[in-house]
Scaffold this active site. Structure first.
Site, PDB file in Angstrom:
ATOM      1  N   HIS A  47     108.835 -65.859 -35.025  1.00  0.00           N
ATOM      2  CA  HIS A  47     109.378 -64.942 -34.014  1.00  0.00           C
ATOM      3  C   HIS A  47     110.539 -65.669 -33.322  1.00  0.00           C
ATOM      4  CE1 HIS A  47     109.373 -62.720 -30.183  1.00  0.00           C
ATOM      5  NE2 HIS A  47     108.650 -61.782 -30.777  1.00  0.00           N
ATOM      6  N   ASP A  78     102.225 -71.278 -31.874  1.00  0.00           N
ATOM      7  CA  ASP A  78     102.506 -70.004 -31.232  1.00  0.00           C
ATOM      8  C   ASP A  78     101.286 -69.123 -31.507  1.00  0.00           C
ATOM      9  OD1 ASP A  78     103.153 -67.372 -30.795  1.00  0.00           O
ATOM     10  OD2 ASP A  78     105.171 -67.504 -31.626  1.00  0.00           O
ATOM     11  N   GLN A 104      99.836 -64.062 -31.715  1.00  0.00           N
ATOM     12  CA  GLN A 104      99.142 -63.071 -32.540  1.00  0.00           C
ATOM     13  C   GLN A 104      97.751 -63.527 -32.975  1.00  0.00           C
ATOM     14  OE1 GLN A 104     100.140 -60.107 -32.842  1.00  0.00           O
ATOM     15  NE2 GLN A 104     102.282 -60.287 -32.258  1.00  0.00           N
ATOM     16  N   LYS A 119      99.001 -59.292 -24.730  1.00  0.00           N
ATOM     17  CA  LYS A 119      98.554 -58.961 -26.088  1.00  0.00           C
ATOM     18  C   LYS A 119      97.039 -59.110 -26.216  1.00  0.00           C
ATOM     19  CE  LYS A 119     102.843 -60.700 -28.179  1.00  0.00           C
ATOM     20  NZ  LYS A 119     103.602 -59.529 -28.595  1.00  0.00           N
ATOM     21  N   CYS A 148     111.623 -58.984 -34.036  1.00  0.00           N
ATOM     22  CA  CYS A 148     112.071 -60.289 -33.501  1.00  0.00           C
ATOM     23  C   CYS A 148     111.939 -61.393 -34.550  1.00  0.00           C
ATOM     24  CB  CYS A 148     111.325 -60.648 -32.218  1.00  0.00           C
ATOM     25  SG  CYS A 148     111.747 -59.588 -30.851  1.00  0.00           S
TER      26      CYS A 148
END
Ligand SMILES: Cc1ncc(COP(=O)(O)O)c(C=O)c1O
Length: 419
Positions: free
Chosen positions: A131, A207, A210, A233, A375
């Site tokens: 991303h 990261d 997700q 999220k 993104c």
């Protein structure tokens, strides 16, 4: 109202009942079929109530107030930090720094750790899947420090090519990679990658935007150095996220933003800084949203992250099966073939319909999917896709939602005269 289409997703249907937005029809009178949780999840009533409770019962600034509601706000704020720490199994809550989101958490590492530790000739290793939030900060850091960027290649389905990992790790000070790709859904095998990065002397930033909302992530078991996460999220509010980092790293890092709350003492010409975590939390914090994110962590834990992961595999498998029935009519599905190898994210294109047009037609049916580059512009260029449509799932996604997606795609096929 969400209706159970089979016994297996009865629990998801019950869960969806706790999300007020999912119970309201769209302005066109359709059932809201929310398939964009990878962009932002919906919020359960319990999280919304936590925000209302703070603002209506004990709204006050934290840390400096001695009166009762200020003490209550401070306690709730720090208790939320402890809940987040437990959620990712940090060794202590001081290793959790509140940020606005994943992006800010990554920037914190880039500006604080990166500027202090990277020098000309050093290497930052990342992947072709990232991303922009886990790419642009490293591009700027490399430009400022004279470090270089290197990339782990990915196969077309998003599987990282690890056969040359040890060579790629030579000279690397930091490996920054996403746990789950937001475009392809592929899952990075952190249990294999992190020990090899550490053996090569690199720190690892994950990261977790997700992954942390969708499966159990244990920072100690995986030996993660830095983990960046967004609250919005994972059933929490927007405007709150966190950085996990090991204590020794945080203690050695200089402050990122400066001002109130992050200081110990200030004279006209100098200042000393607070202990971690507050050293990295300048100015009045996002108190209400941090407290509500703590509630979201408790809520997700009460359902069980292992159950959420299992449910998402099941619903993704169902979605892949149903979407594959449209392949003969020109539907292309991207990412790993098996639901077990991916998060609950499916990117696709349908014949020659532009992804934006497709998303607009689906919207008429109440089906919310995202369309665009997600993104990840360099990945889209690599794959030669102008855009994809993306359906993404969460604990409240039901088979009825997938059926609605397929029915809406059938309608799009009629509109665009796809045989
Ligand atoms: C993998 C990944 N990283 C980072 C981000 C950025 O998250 P935020 O906008 O909440 O900072 C996203 C958001 O979609 C993402 O999917």
């Amino acid at each position: 109202m969400t209706t159970a289409s089979s016994p297996v997703d009865e629990r998801a249907t019950q869960i969806a009942a706790g999300f007020p937005i999912l119970q309201k029809p769209t302005s066109r009178g359709k059932r809201l079929v929310y398939l964009d949780s990878a962009a932002s999840s919906q919020k359960p009533q319990i999280v919304i109530d936590a925000l209302v409770d703070y603002y209506s019962s004990y709204n006050a600034n934290i840390h400096r107030g001695v009166y009762e509601i200020a003490a209550r706000a401070t306690d709730a704020f720090e208790a939320a930090r402890a809940k987040v720490a437990r959620f990712v199994n940090a060794a202590e809550s001081a290793e959790i720094i509140w940020t606005r989101n994943t992006t800010e958490a990554i920037n914190l590492v880039s500006f604080s750790w990166g500027l202090a530790n990277l020098h000309p000739g050093d290497v930052i290793l990342t992947t072709q899947l990232e991303h922009h939030s886990n790419l642009v900060p490293w591009q700027l850091l490399a430009a400022k420090t004279g470090a270089t960027l290197r990339f782990i290649e990915a196969d077309d389905d998003g599987t990282l090519r690890l056969e040359h990992l040890d060579e790629l790790l030579a000279g690397v000070k930091l490996l920054a990679l996403s746990h789950i790709s937001n475009t392809l859904g592929s899952i990075a095998p952190l249990d294999i990658i992190i020990p090899r990065a550490h053996a090569a002397g690199a720190l690892v930033l994950v990261d977790g935007a997700q992954s942390v909302p969708h499966l159990p992530v244990d920072v100690q078991a995986l030996d993660i150095d830095f983990l960046a996460v967004s609250g919005h999220k994972m059933c929490g509010p927007t405007g709150i996220g966190f950085l996990y980092a090991k204590r020794a790293l945080l203690e050695a890092m200089p402050p990122f933003l400066t001002g109130g709350d992050m200081i110990k003492s200030v004279a006209y010409d100098s200042a000393t800084f607070n202990e971690i975590p507050w050293k990295f939390e300048a100015g009045t914090s996002n108190i209400a949203d941090a407290i509500a994110l703590g509630v979201a962590c408790d809520y997700l834990s009460s359902i069980g992250m292992a159950w959420i992961r299992e449910h998402e595999i099941r619903i993704t498998r169902y979605a892949l099966e149903r979407l594959r029935t449209l392949v003969p009519r020109g539907l292309e599905i991207y990412g790993p073939a098996r639901a077990e190898d991916r998060g609950g994210v499916i990117s696709f294109n349908f014949a020659d319909i532009h992804a934006h047009d497709l998303a607009s037609i689906l919207d008429l049916e109440g089906v919310c999917v995202r369309a665009g580059h997600h993104c990840t512009m360099p990945l889209m260029d690599k794959m030669n896709w102008p855009a994809t449509a993306r359906a993404s799932f969460y604990l409240y996604t039901t088979e009825a939602d997938i059926d609605a997606l397929i029915a809406a795609l059938e309608k799009a096929a009629v509109v665009f005269k796809i045989a």
